[in-house]
Enzyme design. Sequence first.
Site, mmCIF file in Angstrom:
data_model
loop_
_atom_site.group_PDB
_atom_site.id
_atom_site.type_symbol
_atom_site.label_atom_id
_atom_site.label_comp_id
_atom_site.label_asym_id
_atom_site.label_seq_id
_atom_site.Cartn_x
_atom_site.Cartn_y
_atom_site.Cartn_z
ATOM 1 N N LYS A 68 0.830 -1.206 0.000
ATOM 2 C CA LYS A 68 0.000 0.000 0.000
ATOM 3 C C LYS A 68 0.868 1.261 0.000
ATOM 4 C CE LYS A 68 -3.850 -1.985 2.663
ATOM 5 N NZ LYS A 68 -4.547 -1.869 3.958
ATOM 6 N N ALA A 122 -0.796 1.129 6.564
ATOM 7 C CA ALA A 122 -0.922 0.074 7.568
ATOM 8 C C ALA A 122 -1.873 -1.001 7.078
ATOM 9 C CB ALA A 122 -1.427 0.661 8.882
ATOM 10 N N ASP A 123 -1.688 -2.192 7.621
ATOM 11 C CA ASP A 123 -2.621 -3.284 7.373
ATOM 12 C C ASP A 123 -2.646 -4.171 8.612
ATOM 13 O OD1 ASP A 123 -4.221 -4.433 4.918
ATOM 14 O OD2 ASP A 123 -3.499 -6.135 6.093
ATOM 15 N N THR A 124 -3.839 -4.616 8.976
ATOM 16 C CA THR A 124 -4.016 -5.425 10.178
ATOM 17 C C THR A 124 -4.465 -6.825 9.816
ATOM 18 O OG1 THR A 124 -4.554 -3.471 11.487
ATOM 19 C CG2 THR A 124 -5.258 -5.595 12.374
#
Length: 174
Positions: A30, A46-48
Site C-alpha cells: 500500500k 498500515a494493514d491489520t
Amino acid sequence: MAFEVVVSGEAEDSTESDPARLAGELADLKARAVAAQRPEAVVIAADTVVAQGALLLAKPESAEENVAFLRELSGRTHQVYTGVSVISPAGQWSGVERTDVTFRPLTDAEMTYYAATGEGLDKAGGYGLQGIGMALVQRLDGDSSNVIGFPLALVIRLLRSAGVPVFGEGAQEA
C-alpha cells in the site's frame, strides 16, 4: 502540515500465510503504491491481520460470518498484527506490532447481538475495541492502539526514523 487520506487501490491478495509477514507485506504494498503517486510526501500505510492459530480472520462479509468469527475467538487468545510502512523521499521504514487479545467466553446471544450491530463488519477479525466490542475482551497483552487499528508507538518510532518531527520536535519557539 496538510494531511490527506489516499486509498492505494491495491488488491490485498497474497500467498503469505505467516500473519506478521503478511501484515508487513500488505502495508509495504500500500505504501509503495501511494508513494508512487505522491513521491514528495511522507506516506504512512498500515494493514491489520487477526490470527487464531493458523486461521487468518479478515473482515467478515456478513453478520453470519461475523458470528462464526466470534465463535472462533470466544474464550481464547488470538493475535492482532499491524504492519506499518513509512515512505518519504529519504527512504522506507517498516515494522509490525503484535498484541495478544483474550476474549471472555461469549454466549450465543452475545455473539448474535454484536454481529447484528454491524460494528465488526469493516474490521479484521470481526470486532472493534473502540465501541461495544470492548465488552468481548477479557485481557489485552501489548499495545491497545494496535487493536484499535493504528499502533501509535510503532508509527512514532518509524516517523522519527524518517526524520519527521513528532510532538513538536524541531518546532520553532514563538
